[in-house]
Design an enzyme around this catalytic site. Structure first.
Site, short mmCIF file in Angstrom:
data_model
loop_
_atom_site.label_atom_id
_atom_site.label_comp_id
_atom_site.label_asym_id
_atom_site.label_seq_id
_atom_site.Cartn_x
_atom_site.Cartn_y
_atom_site.Cartn_z
N ASP A 13 0.80 -1.23 0.00
CA ASP A 13 0.00 0.00 0.00
C ASP A 13 0.84 1.28 0.00
OD1 ASP A 13 -2.22 -1.66 0.14
OD2 ASP A 13 -2.28 -1.60 2.33
N LYS A 16 2.12 2.12 -4.95
CA LYS A 16 2.77 1.53 -6.14
C LYS A 16 1.96 1.77 -7.40
CE LYS A 16 2.44 -2.52 -4.23
NZ LYS A 16 2.04 -2.16 -2.89
N LYS A 18 -0.09 4.15 -8.18
CA LYS A 18 0.03 5.51 -8.69
C LYS A 18 1.32 5.63 -9.49
CE LYS A 18 1.16 10.18 -7.95
NZ LYS A 18 1.05 11.46 -7.36
N ASN A 38 -5.37 -10.35 -3.43
CA ASN A 38 -5.05 -9.74 -2.12
C ASN A 38 -4.61 -8.28 -2.31
OD1 ASN A 38 -2.75 -10.70 -3.47
ND2 ASN A 38 -1.68 -11.34 -1.62
N GLY A 40 -4.58 -4.40 -3.54
CA GLY A 40 -5.58 -3.36 -3.79
C GLY A 40 -4.83 -2.14 -4.27
N GLN A 227 2.00 -6.08 -3.11
CA GLN A 227 2.49 -6.19 -1.72
C GLN A 227 3.81 -5.41 -1.55
OE1 GLN A 227 1.38 -9.56 -3.19
NE2 GLN A 227 -0.55 -8.60 -2.67
N LYS A 334 3.11 10.23 -0.53
CA LYS A 334 2.29 10.75 0.57
C LYS A 334 3.04 11.73 1.48
CE LYS A 334 -1.40 8.16 1.36
NZ LYS A 334 -2.39 7.09 1.61
N LEU A 335 4.02 12.43 0.90
CA LEU A 335 4.75 13.42 1.69
C LEU A 335 3.80 14.52 2.17
CD1 LEU A 335 7.69 14.02 2.57
CD2 LEU A 335 7.88 15.53 0.61
N ASP A 336 2.76 14.80 1.38
CA ASP A 336 1.76 15.82 1.72
C ASP A 336 1.02 15.51 3.02
OD1 ASP A 336 0.84 13.69 -0.15
OD2 ASP A 336 -1.12 14.45 0.44
N VAL A 419 2.98 13.94 -4.00
CA VAL A 419 2.40 14.87 -3.02
C VAL A 419 0.87 14.88 -3.07
CG1 VAL A 419 4.44 16.36 -2.84
CG2 VAL A 419 2.77 16.80 -4.65
P1 GDP Z 1 -0.65 0.33 -3.55
O1 GDP Z 1 -1.28 -0.93 -3.08
O2 GDP Z 1 0.80 0.40 -3.22
O3 GDP Z 1 -0.90 0.61 -5.00
O4 GDP Z 1 -1.34 1.50 -2.73
P2 GDP Z 1 -2.90 1.66 -2.34
O5 GDP Z 1 -3.65 2.05 -3.55
O6 GDP Z 1 -3.35 0.46 -1.61
O7 GDP Z 1 -2.83 2.81 -1.28
C1 GDP Z 1 -2.26 4.05 -1.55
C2 GDP Z 1 -3.32 5.13 -1.30
O8 GDP Z 1 -2.67 6.36 -1.20
C3 GDP Z 1 -4.32 5.26 -2.41
O9 GDP Z 1 -5.55 5.67 -1.86
C4 GDP Z 1 -3.73 6.36 -3.29
O10 GDP Z 1 -4.70 7.05 -4.05
C5 GDP Z 1 -3.14 7.24 -2.25
N1 GDP Z 1 -1.95 8.01 -2.64
C6 GDP Z 1 -0.93 7.62 -3.47
N2 GDP Z 1 0.04 8.56 -3.49
C7 GDP Z 1 -0.37 9.56 -2.68
C8 GDP Z 1 0.21 10.80 -2.26
O11 GDP Z 1 1.32 11.16 -2.63
N3 GDP Z 1 -0.50 11.55 -1.38
C9 GDP Z 1 -1.73 11.18 -0.92
N4 GDP Z 1 -2.35 11.98 -0.07
N5 GDP Z 1 -2.31 10.02 -1.29
C10 GDP Z 1 -1.62 9.22 -2.15
P1 IMO Z 2 -0.90 -4.21 -2.17
O1 IMO Z 2 -0.45 -4.79 -3.49
C1 IMO Z 2 -0.97 -4.53 2.13
C2 IMO Z 2 -1.04 -8.57 3.81
C3 IMO Z 2 -2.26 -9.03 4.56
C4 IMO Z 2 -1.61 -9.94 5.58
C5 IMO Z 2 -0.51 -10.61 4.78
C6 IMO Z 2 -0.88 -11.97 4.21
O2 IMO Z 2 -2.17 -3.46 -2.24
O3 IMO Z 2 0.21 -3.46 -1.54
P2 IMO Z 2 -2.43 -12.71 2.18
O4 IMO Z 2 -3.88 -12.48 1.93
O5 IMO Z 2 -1.53 -12.17 1.12
O6 IMO Z 2 -2.11 -14.14 2.49
O7 IMO Z 2 -2.13 -11.89 3.53
O8 IMO Z 2 -0.21 -9.73 3.72
N1 IMO Z 2 -1.28 -8.09 2.44
C7 IMO Z 2 -1.20 -6.81 2.07
N2 IMO Z 2 -1.00 -5.69 2.82
N3 IMO Z 2 -1.08 -4.44 0.81
C8 IMO Z 2 -1.26 -5.54 0.05
O9 IMO Z 2 -1.24 -5.51 -1.29
C9 IMO Z 2 -1.37 -6.80 0.68
N4 IMO Z 2 -1.58 -8.06 0.26
C10 IMO Z 2 -1.50 -8.84 1.34
O10 IMO Z 2 -2.93 -7.95 5.16
O11 IMO Z 2 -0.99 -9.18 6.58
MG MG Z 3 -2.81 -1.58 -1.80
#
Ligand code: GDP
Ligand code: IMO
Ligand code: MG
Length: 429
Positions: A13, A16, A18, A38, A40, A227, A334-336, A419
């Protein structure tokens, strides 16, 4: 652009998707190399939010090839739902059908994999991993135990039938006697597999060797990780990890092009740390500051909706992540979120609570993490809105001081600073 891998460098999370979406603009070929539903992944374009779980985050651009590689595991129901969802958001079926290719070698998450995942988590009680319950562990278990079903199996009825004669009796024994879960007749599985075949028919890529060979020779390739390094099955906080290899090495295997196709590895770090699920988290903040990061950063899981645990940036594991993740550059997102903070802390060492010894090298024995507390360096906040800044020079001095320190510790250049969630809220350094 060089052939680049986007790797999550923390616990997932990191933003990535973005970064992938942003770089996909300059790529021809985008490969998701591991993980399953898994993941998101959020992409925001002109304030419109798209959520991906399996489909590569490059799908929003027409005329690119998005490939789901051999290292990915696919739950067909989740895949179908995701396709329907992005169609409902205005991406045409025609564009998806033209762009999206699925490796016949990818493994299928079967209904029993999900059931086993849920059962194990319930059985572990307080000692649970905190999985997404998407069946990821059990799918990879079957893959490595050589009793999984691959996409290509769905397209050969005789072969599938022979395969089921071998694996189904074994699977049913496991389901019945180990877990007390529903067993399956061969007819039931064949019926399910027929439905799965229909779901995959528009996308399965039987000439993948040609396409990959062409991409390797003639195209700019972007590998998208899911992940993060600290959730890697080999290098993460085992057993609180996922069941695949998010590290760049995973792209060499799951992306079907080998290691020499990779020219750059961008590790994506949040300016702080978050984690969903269980497991140690040395810089976790169970206080007002943690809550502030969670609220300002809107830190809730895209797949499960769970609140993400929040804490300061941990440079001890981040340095380890650079090493084992194979990172050559960093993106800081997310430096902002810190715009209103008076002070920012950065963990540069772990102090043993009993002996007071300070260590700087990441301890891989995860059970010992509870013995450590973070040693922090403090930084002044910038107390100003940076979300519209487009050039590095225009960032406030205090933000630059924090970023310079990160760069000094990580020993790789920070090339991207994010940001805000939108594509254009990005600074290239
Ligand atoms: P990923 O799994 O690594 O692709 O990340 P996620 O989508 O699960 O979570 C990142 C969240 O942070 C999402 O809601 C993005 O829209 C948001 N996001 C990404 N970059 C930034 C940033 O620079 N600033 C802010 N405020 N939000 C961001
Ligand atoms: P993205 O790609 C954050 C975490 C789960 C749990 C552990 C094992 O969005 O960054 P699993 O269902 O994979 O067997 O769960 O890994 N986990 C994540 N945490 N971002 C993810 O994906 C994750 N995918 C799995 O919360 O701790
Ligand atoms: Mg994610």
């Amino acid at each position: 652009m060089k052939n680049t891998v986007v790797v999550g460098a923390q616990f997932g999370d990191e933003g990535k998707a973005k970064i992938t979406d942003l770089l996909a603009h300059q790529a021809d070929f985008i490969i998701r190399y591991q993980g399953g539903s898994n993941a998101g992944h959020t992409v925001v374009v002109n304030d419109k939010k798209y959520k991906f779980h399996l489909i590569p985050s490059g799908i929003l651009y027409p005329n690119k090839t998005c490939f789901m590689g051999a290292g990915v595991v696919i739950c067909p129901e989740d895949f179908k739902k995701e396709v329907d969802e992005i169609i409902s958001q205005g991406v045409s079926f025609d564009q998806i059908r033209k762009s999206l290719r699925i490796s016949p070698l990818a493994h299928i998450t079967m209904p029993y994999h999900r059931a086993i995942d849920g059962w194990c988590e319930a059985d572990l009680g307080e000692k649970k991993i905190g999985t997404t319950k998407k069946g990821i562990g059990p799918t990879y278990t079957d893959k490595y135990n050589r009793c999984g079903i691959r996409v290509e199996d769905l397209f050969d009825e005789n072969l599938l039938s022979d395969k089921l004669d071998i694996i189904l009796p074994m699977k049913n024994k496991e389901l019945q006697y180990v877990y007390g879960l529903k067993t399956y007749t061969k007819e039931e599985i064949l019926k399910i597999c027929k439905e799965y075949k229909e779901i995959f028919t528009p996308y399965v890529c039987f000439n993948w060797q040609e396409i990959i060979a062409d991409a390797k020779k003639n195209k700019t390739v972007l590998f998208e990780g899911a992940q993060g390094v600290m959730l890697d099955i080999d290098y993460g906080t085992y057993p609180y990890v996922t069941s695949s290899n998010p590290v760049a090495g995973g792209a060499a295997v799951g992306g079907s092009m080998g290691p020499l196709a990779i020219q750059e590895v961008i590790g994506v770090f949040k300016a702080y740390t978050t984690r969903v699920g269980e497991g140690p988290f040395i810089t976790e903040l169970n206080d007002e500051t943690g809550k502030a990061i969670q609220q300002i950063g809107i830190e809730y899981g895209v797949t499960t909706g769970r609140a993400r645990r929040c804490g300061w940036f941990d440079a001890v594991f981040a340095k380890y992540s650079v090493l084992v993740g194979g990172l050559s550059a960093a993106a800081i997102t997310k430096l902002d979120v810190f715009d209103s903070f008076d002070e920012i802390k950065l963990c540069t060492g772990y102090k043993n609570k009993k002996t007071c010894e300070i260590i700087k090298q990441y301890p891989t024995k995860v059970a010992t993490h509870y013995n450590y507390e973070p040693v922090y360096e403090r930084f002044k906040g910038w107390k100003t809105d940076i979300s519209q800044i487009k050039k590095y020079e225009d960032l406030p001095e205090a933000a630059k001081v924090y970023l310079n320190k990160l760069e000094e510790i990580l020993e790789i250049p920070i090339k991207i600073i994010s940001v805000g969630p939108n594509r254009d809220q990005t600074i290239f350094k």
